[in-house]
Design an enzyme around this catalytic site. Structure first.
Site, PDB file in Angstrom:
ATOM      1  N   GLU A  28       0.831  -1.201   0.000  1.00  9.12           N
ATOM      2  CA  GLU A  28       0.000   0.000   0.000  1.00  9.12           C
ATOM      3  C   GLU A  28       0.869   1.256   0.000  1.00  9.12           C
ATOM      4  OE1 GLU A  28      -0.105  -2.630   1.891  1.00  9.12           O
ATOM      5  OE2 GLU A  28      -2.110  -3.090   2.647  1.00  9.12           O
ATOM      6  N   ARG A  52      10.852 -26.073  -5.461  1.00  5.33           N
ATOM      7  CA  ARG A  52      11.861 -26.024  -4.403  1.00  5.33           C
ATOM      8  C   ARG A  52      12.282 -24.577  -4.167  1.00  5.33           C
ATOM      9  NH1 ARG A  52      17.913 -28.757  -4.706  1.00  5.33           N
ATOM     10  NH2 ARG A  52      16.905 -30.745  -4.356  1.00  5.33           N
ATOM     11  N   THR A 111      18.793 -40.054   2.554  1.00  3.28           N
ATOM     12  CA  THR A 111      18.980 -39.439   1.237  1.00  3.28           C
ATOM     13  C   THR A 111      20.358 -38.789   1.143  1.00  3.28           C
ATOM     14  OG1 THR A 111      16.614 -39.100   1.034  1.00  3.28           O
ATOM     15  CG2 THR A 111      18.010 -37.713  -0.339  1.00  3.28           C
TER      16      THR A 111
HETATM   17  C1  AOF Z   1       0.054  -5.141   4.418  1.00  5.03           C
HETATM   18  N1  AOF Z   1       0.666  -4.970   3.227  1.00  5.03           N
HETATM   19  O1  AOF Z   1       2.203  -5.534   1.698  1.00  5.03           O
HETATM   20  C2  AOF Z   1       2.042  -6.869   3.630  1.00  5.03           C
HETATM   21  C3  AOF Z   1       1.366  -7.062   4.864  1.00  5.03           C
HETATM   22  O2  AOF Z   1       6.558  -6.284  10.335  1.00  5.03           O
HETATM   23  P1  AOF Z   1       5.791  -5.629   9.242  1.00  5.03           P
HETATM   24  O3  AOF Z   1       5.420  -4.220   9.546  1.00  5.03           O
HETATM   25  O4  AOF Z   1       6.470  -5.752   7.885  1.00  5.03           O
HETATM   26  O5  AOF Z   1       4.386  -6.394   9.153  1.00  5.03           O
HETATM   27  C4  AOF Z   1       4.341  -7.736   8.747  1.00  5.03           C
HETATM   28  C5  AOF Z   1       2.889  -8.213   8.729  1.00  5.03           C
HETATM   29  O6  AOF Z   1       2.103  -7.359   7.881  1.00  5.03           O
HETATM   30  C6  AOF Z   1       2.754  -9.608   8.133  1.00  5.03           C
HETATM   31  O7  AOF Z   1       2.905 -10.597   9.110  1.00  5.03           O
HETATM   32  C7  AOF Z   1       1.336  -9.565   7.581  1.00  5.03           C
HETATM   33  O8  AOF Z   1       0.372  -9.738   8.606  1.00  5.03           O
HETATM   34  C8  AOF Z   1       1.239  -8.134   7.071  1.00  5.03           C
HETATM   35  N2  AOF Z   1       1.696  -8.091   5.687  1.00  5.03           N
HETATM   36  N3  AOF Z   1       0.375  -6.206   5.201  1.00  5.03           N
HETATM   37  O9  AOF Z   1      -0.765  -4.315   4.817  1.00  5.03           O
HETATM   38  C9  AOF Z   1       1.647  -5.773   2.792  1.00  5.03           C
HETATM   39  N4  AOF Z   1       3.045  -7.697   3.229  1.00  5.03           N
HETATM   40 ZN    ZN Z   2       0.917  -3.030   5.906  1.00  9.57          ZN
END
Ligand code: AOF
Ligand code: ZN
Length: 383
Positions: free
Chosen positions: A63, A198, A210
């Site tokens: 965002e 992977r 393995t």
């Molecule tokens: C969003 N937009 O693009 C993503 C989100 O530690 P931070 O601040 O980077 O927050 C990580 C958390 O934010 C992650 O665990 C998930 O809940 C959310 N990811 N949220 O608004 C994003 N990647």
């Molecule tokens: Zn966010």
């Protein structure tokens, strides 16, 4: 997600713009991990005025990137609709809440694909937006959005990684000849497809059997992935037999390796032999995780431990013993099977499983995808 819907359902523009946001999300770097990959498109008067996707972990979310993109082009975001593939976050994590950023920018409407199951968010992002008078619609292209971040979503819901187990076999279900020879049952195209799966994982799991038999490198070798962190390598090695290998295990040449053992390090043969066989740029960690009788690794606890370590997607490439144990313990979420048009007649089976008395006792899997890859049939099954 219905409780978050304050207005009517999605329009055709909503679906089209969410599809673009999903493309942006899919194009985000793998280095967002353990963060999910998210995409965002800002639309005003039918025009796209900003685009963004999640940056490396610790850096900006989708965002914020889209808002910056709009600002850099001189667009006013006031009154725009934000399309996001995941609920905007409501918490101060490594970055400040995206819900606040959207509110401050004056966005009028937010269309999301999914609620964020992260307990720190879980509907609070939507609630903040609604309290600020923003129209919120969730659930648009939810299925596609879930597939993209299946590991993150699964870990947030269960505390454990999404476990994908890969296996290649002949049409009659053998993974190697009785003399263990297995190169190659499937052709290069099928093997390359397996390598892509992977490469998207945060960790690769195998067993000491393995390692002793095939001495795999367990890394990502295709050039398109070289900028990405290598997945963590995890070896289930109850008795730390890796220490006794006459030549250095190739997987110890580089990367982060976790050796999971059941016996204590003193009980195992050759403790200090290991250090001399590790390359400089390989970091080894040990995890002592015995089951109650101390003979084998407690695989269920291992998954919980890896969930705590923020492993979202785990890729398993192991032999019949470890693969069978994981399957029998109900720890596999997805099977990725390549079946080549060959019949070996006898050899090593895919899974060592306890014998059954009745067919009904067999685990029932659901077919999630079926296609031809190279000369193999690729089947994806889900638990
Ligand atoms: C969003 N937009 O693009 C993503 C989100 O530690 P931070 O601040 O980077 O927050 C990580 C958390 O934010 C992650 O665990 C998930 O809940 C959310 N990811 N949220 O608004 C994003 N990647
Ligand atoms: Zn966010």
């Amino acid at each position: 997600n219905e409780e978050h819907q304050t207005g009517p359902g999605p329009t055709s523009q909503d679906v089209e713009m969410m599809s673009l946001a999903l493309d942006l999300a899919a194009g985000a770097s793998m280095e967002t991990a353990p963060n999910p990959r998210v995409g965002c498109v800002l639309v005003k008067d039918g025009q796209i005025i900003g685009r963004g996707c999640t940056q490396k972990v610790g850096q900006a979310h989708a965002e914020v990137m889209a808002l910056r993109d709009a600002a850099s082009q001189g667009h006013a975001v006031q009154g725009a609709t934000a399309y996001v593939t995941l609920e905007p976050c409501s918490h101060y994590g490594r970055t400040p809440p995206c819900a606040n950023a959207l509110i401050e920018a004056g966005v009028a409407r937010v269309v999301a694909a999914l609620e964020d199951p992260n307990p720190l968010v879980a509907g609070r992002g939507f609630a903040m937006l609604r309290e600020a008078g923003i129209d919120v619609l969730s659930g648009v292209l939810a299925q596609r959005a879930s597939e993209l971040n299946i590991g993150f979503l699964h870990r947030m819901r269960t505390g454990k990684p999404w476990v994908r187990l890969k296996m290649a076999a002949s049409m009659d279900g053998f993974t190697a000849l009785p003399n263990r020879q297995s190169q190659w049952i499937t052709d290069a195209a099928a093997r390359e497809d397996g390598h892509h799966w992977r490469a998207r994982a945060d960790a690769i799991l195998t067993g000491i059997g393995t390692v002793l038999a095939d001495n795999p490198q367990m890394n990502i070798r295709y050039p398109e992935y070289t900028s990405r962190f290598q997945p963590r390598k995890i070896v289930v090695d109850s008795r730390l037999r890796i220490h006794g290998m006459p030549n250095r295990a190739r997987l110890l040449e580089s990367g982060r390796v976790l050796l999971v053992h059941a016996q204590t390090r003193d009980e195992t043969l050759d403790v200090d032999c290991c250090e001399c066989k590790v390359e400089q740029d390989c970091e080894i960690q040990y995890l002592h995780l015995p089951n109650p009788d101390g003979t084998h690794v407690d695989l269920s606890r291992l998954m919980q431990e890896l969930g705590r370590e923020q492993i979202n997607e785990m890729h398993v490439e192991a032999g019949a013993q470890l693969s069978g144990a994981l399957l029998a313990a109900g720890l596999v979420d997805e099977l990725l099977l390549y079946l080549a048009p060959k019949f070996l007649g006898s050899g090593r089976t895919m899974f060592d499983l306890p014998g059954l008395q009745h067919v009904e006792q067999a685990q029932q899997w659901t077919m999630s995808d079926l296609r031809q890859v190279g000369n193999a049939v690729r089947v994806i099954l889900r638990a």
